[in-house]
Enzyme design. Structure first.
Site, PDB file in Angstrom:
ATOM      1  N   SER A  12      -5.947  -2.313   3.678  1.00  0.00           N
ATOM      2  CA  SER A  12      -4.960  -3.258   3.217  1.00  0.00           C
ATOM      3  C   SER A  12      -4.598  -4.573   4.003  1.00  0.00           C
ATOM      4  O   SER A  12      -4.124  -4.077   4.944  1.00  0.00           O
ATOM      5  CB  SER A  12      -3.665  -2.567   2.514  1.00  0.00           C
ATOM      6  OG  SER A  12      -2.512  -3.498   2.287  1.00  0.00           O
ATOM      7  N   HIS A  37      -8.788  -4.311   0.236  1.00  0.00           N
ATOM      8  CA  HIS A  37      -7.460  -3.991  -0.604  1.00  0.00           C
ATOM      9  C   HIS A  37      -6.325  -5.001  -0.334  1.00  0.00           C
ATOM     10  O   HIS A  37      -5.974  -5.385   0.677  1.00  0.00           O
ATOM     11  CB  HIS A  37      -6.789  -2.840  -0.146  1.00  0.00           C
ATOM     12  CG  HIS A  37      -5.907  -2.218  -1.132  1.00  0.00           C
ATOM     13  ND1 HIS A  37      -6.038  -1.629  -2.377  1.00  0.00           N
ATOM     14  CD2 HIS A  37      -4.495  -2.218  -0.967  1.00  0.00           C
ATOM     15  CE1 HIS A  37      -5.009  -1.253  -3.018  1.00  0.00           C
ATOM     16  NE2 HIS A  37      -3.969  -1.705  -2.160  1.00  0.00           N
ATOM     17  N   ASP A  39      -3.179  -6.416  -1.636  1.00  0.00           N
ATOM     18  CA  ASP A  39      -1.836  -6.135  -2.335  1.00  0.00           C
ATOM     19  C   ASP A  39      -0.966  -7.474  -2.687  1.00  0.00           C
ATOM     20  O   ASP A  39      -0.528  -8.550  -1.916  1.00  0.00           O
ATOM     21  CB  ASP A  39      -0.818  -5.636  -1.371  1.00  0.00           C
ATOM     22  CG  ASP A  39      -1.358  -3.849  -1.014  1.00  0.00           C
ATOM     23  OD1 ASP A  39      -1.438  -3.382  -2.099  1.00  0.00           O
ATOM     24  OD2 ASP A  39      -1.486  -3.459   0.135  1.00  0.00           O
ATOM     25  N   MET A  41       2.202  -9.109  -4.509  1.00  0.00           N
ATOM     26  CA  MET A  41       3.471  -8.685  -4.760  1.00  0.00           C
ATOM     27  C   MET A  41       4.302 -10.027  -5.252  1.00  0.00           C
ATOM     28  O   MET A  41       4.158 -11.269  -4.590  1.00  0.00           O
ATOM     29  CB  MET A  41       4.081  -7.995  -3.614  1.00  0.00           C
ATOM     30  CG  MET A  41       3.649  -7.012  -3.253  1.00  0.00           C
ATOM     31  SD  MET A  41       4.548  -6.215  -1.700  1.00  0.00           S
ATOM     32  CE  MET A  41       3.300  -4.985  -1.208  1.00  0.00           C
ATOM     33  N   HIS A  70      -4.625  -5.130  -6.159  1.00  0.00           N
ATOM     34  CA  HIS A  70      -3.629  -4.253  -6.496  1.00  0.00           C
ATOM     35  C   HIS A  70      -2.546  -5.428  -6.831  1.00  0.00           C
ATOM     36  O   HIS A  70      -1.982  -5.835  -6.053  1.00  0.00           O
ATOM     37  CB  HIS A  70      -3.193  -3.398  -5.467  1.00  0.00           C
ATOM     38  CG  HIS A  70      -2.256  -2.558  -5.643  1.00  0.00           C
ATOM     39  ND1 HIS A  70      -1.473  -1.735  -4.753  1.00  0.00           N
ATOM     40  CD2 HIS A  70      -1.794  -2.374  -6.716  1.00  0.00           C
ATOM     41  CE1 HIS A  70      -0.684  -0.929  -5.237  1.00  0.00           C
ATOM     42  NE2 HIS A  70      -0.663  -1.478  -6.435  1.00  0.00           N
ATOM     43  N   MET A  72       1.041  -5.845  -7.971  1.00  0.00           N
ATOM     44  CA  MET A  72       2.347  -5.493  -8.303  1.00  0.00           C
ATOM     45  C   MET A  72       3.328  -6.775  -8.726  1.00  0.00           C
ATOM     46  O   MET A  72       4.279  -7.196  -7.976  1.00  0.00           O
ATOM     47  CB  MET A  72       2.829  -4.886  -6.834  1.00  0.00           C
ATOM     48  CG  MET A  72       2.109  -3.636  -6.652  1.00  0.00           C
ATOM     49  SD  MET A  72       2.308  -3.052  -4.809  1.00  0.00           S
ATOM     50  CE  MET A  72       1.071  -4.090  -4.019  1.00  0.00           C
ATOM     51  N   MET A 141       0.192   6.363  -5.968  1.00  0.00           N
ATOM     52  CA  MET A 141       0.920   5.677  -5.015  1.00  0.00           C
ATOM     53  C   MET A 141       1.654   6.847  -4.280  1.00  0.00           C
ATOM     54  O   MET A 141       2.487   7.715  -4.722  1.00  0.00           O
ATOM     55  CB  MET A 141       2.086   4.874  -5.477  1.00  0.00           C
ATOM     56  CG  MET A 141       1.634   3.212  -6.193  1.00  0.00           C
ATOM     57  SD  MET A 141       0.902   2.214  -4.787  1.00  0.00           S
ATOM     58  CE  MET A 141       1.858   2.178  -3.617  1.00  0.00           C
ATOM     59  N   ASP A 178      -2.633   5.372  -1.927  1.00  0.00           N
ATOM     60  CA  ASP A 178      -2.291   4.316  -1.325  1.00  0.00           C
ATOM     61  C   ASP A 178      -0.703   4.414  -0.690  1.00  0.00           C
ATOM     62  O   ASP A 178       0.155   4.725  -1.598  1.00  0.00           O
ATOM     63  CB  ASP A 178      -2.273   3.119  -2.451  1.00  0.00           C
ATOM     64  CG  ASP A 178      -1.895   1.847  -1.602  1.00  0.00           C
ATOM     65  OD1 ASP A 178      -1.538   1.733  -0.418  1.00  0.00           O
ATOM     66  OD2 ASP A 178      -1.714   0.683  -2.433  1.00  0.00           O
TER      67      ASP A 178
HETATM   68  C1  DX5 Z   1       2.403  -0.814  -0.726  1.00  0.00           C
HETATM   69  C2  DX5 Z   1       0.775  -1.305  -0.776  1.00  0.00           C
HETATM   70  C3  DX5 Z   1       0.040  -0.480   0.009  1.00  0.00           C
HETATM   71  C4  DX5 Z   1       0.342  -0.648   1.525  1.00  0.00           C
HETATM   72  C5  DX5 Z   1      -0.300   0.300   2.207  1.00  0.00           C
HETATM   73  O1  DX5 Z   1       2.957  -1.468  -1.944  1.00  0.00           O
HETATM   74  O2  DX5 Z   1       0.352  -1.038  -2.023  1.00  0.00           O
HETATM   75  O3  DX5 Z   1      -1.351  -0.988  -0.210  1.00  0.00           O
HETATM   76  O4  DX5 Z   1      -0.029  -1.828   2.133  1.00  0.00           O
HETATM   77  O5  DX5 Z   1       0.145   0.306   3.655  1.00  0.00           O
HETATM   78  P1  DX5 Z   1       0.316   1.568   4.533  1.00  0.00           P
HETATM   79  O6  DX5 Z   1      -1.005   2.036   4.824  1.00  0.00           O
HETATM   80  O7  DX5 Z   1       1.143   1.015   6.008  1.00  0.00           O
HETATM   81  O8  DX5 Z   1       1.339   2.347   4.051  1.00  0.00           O
HETATM   82 ZN    ZN Z   2      -1.814  -1.463  -2.394  1.00  0.00          ZN
END
Ligand code: DX5
Ligand code: ZN
Length: 223
Positions: A12, A37, A39, A41, A70, A72, A141, A178
Site C-alpha cells: 500500500s 495497492h 488507498d 480516502m 481501494h 474509501m 479489512m 488489508d
Molecule cells: C487502511 C488501508 C490499508 C493500510 C494498510 O485504511 O486500507 O491499505 O494502508 O496499512 P498497514 O499495512 O500499515 O496496516
Molecule cells: Zn487498502
C-alpha cells in the site's frame, strides 16, 4: 500436506513518501510487488484524506503491474469512471459507500475493470452473498479503514467464512486481507484462506533498500 496457495503481495503506497510516489511505485515494482495497492480516502467515509484519480493517472506510467485501487469514499459512484480512466485495474468499494452496491459493481464491470468489495471489521461476510457472482476480489479489512500502522484485528473466522463462499463459485475470486499485515500476522491470514496480502508499514518501514526483503518476508511467511 496442504497445498500452499500462490500468495500475492500488494504494497500500500499509503505508507510511502508522498513527495516521491513515482519512485515508490517503481521501487516496489522492481522489488517484486504483485499489485500496487492505492488507498483513496475522502475525509468523509473515513477520517483521512489521501489522493484522487489525477494521482493514479500520474502514477500509471511508472508500473505495468496491477493497480489495485481501494476506494474509501462516499458517494463512490460519481468517481468510478474517473478511476477507471486513470488506469485502475481493480476497483474495490465498500458496501456502506453507496445505496446500491449491486449497481456500483455493475458499473465497475461495465467499465471493463475487475470489481472488489471490502468488508469493514464490523461488516458481516454475508454482505457478499448476493453479489459474489460479479466479484473478482473480496477484501477483508483487519483494521478500521482510514490509517496505516494500526494493529491487526484477528478476524480469522470471518476470513474462513469468506473463503468458503468464494470456493462455492465457479470463477476465481481473490481473498485480500488489508490492515496490520506483518510477517507475524500474515501466516494467520494465509492459514484462514487469504491469497492477497496488502501491507503498508511492513513493506515501507525500512525505506527503498528494504522493499525487496520485506516483500519476500511476507510472501514466505508461514506459521
Ligand atoms: C487502511 C488501508 C490499508 C493500510 C494498510 O485504511 O486500507 O491499505 O494502508 O496499512 P498497514 O499495512 O500499515 O496496516
Ligand atoms: Zn487498502
Amino acid at each position: 500436506m496442504t497445498a500452499v496457495p500462490d500468495i500475492r503481495i500488494a504494497p500500500s503506497i499509503l505508507s510511502a513518501d508522498f513527495a516521491a510516489l513515482g519512485d515508490a511505485v517503481r521501487g516496489i515494482d522492481a522489488a517484486g510487488a504483485d499489485y500496487i495497492h492505492v488507498d483513496v480516502m475522502d475525509g468523509h467515509y473515513v477520517p483521512n484524506i489521501t489522493i484522487g484519480p489525477s494521482v493514479v493517472k500520474a502514477l500509471r506510467p511508472h508500473s505495468k503491474k496491477i493497480f489495485d485501487v481501494h476506494l474509501m469514499i462516499s458517494p463512490v459512484d460519481l468517481f468510478l469512471e474517473d478511476f477507471a480512466k486513470a488506469g485502475a485495474d481493480i476497483i474495490t468499494v465498500h458496501p456502506e459507500a453507496g445505496p446500491h452496491v449491486h449497481r456500483t459493481i455493475q458499473t465497475i464491470k461495465g467499465l471493463g475493470k475487475k470489481a472488489g468489495l471490502a468488508l469493514n471489521p464490523a461488516t458481516p461476510p454475508d454482505m457478499i452473498a448476493n453479489v459474489i457472482d460479479m466479484l473478482d476480489l473480496v477484501l477483508v479489512m483487519t483494521v478500521n479503514p482510514g490509517f496505516g500502522g494500526q494493529s491487526f484485528i484477528p478476524l480469522l473466522d470471518k476470513i474462513r467464512a469468506v473463503k468458503t463462499m468464494i470456493d462455492g463459485v465457479d470463477h476465481p475470486v481473490d481473498l485480500q486481507v488489508d490492515g496490520g499485515i506483518t510477517p507475524e500476522t500474515a501466516p494467520l491470514a494465509i492459514e484462514a484462506g487469504a491469497n492477497v496480502l496488502v501491507a503498508g508499514t511492513a513493506v515501507f518501514k525500512d525505506g527503498p533498500d528494504g522493499y525487496a526483503a520485506n516483500i519476500k518476508a511476507l510472501r514466505e511467511a508461514r506459521a
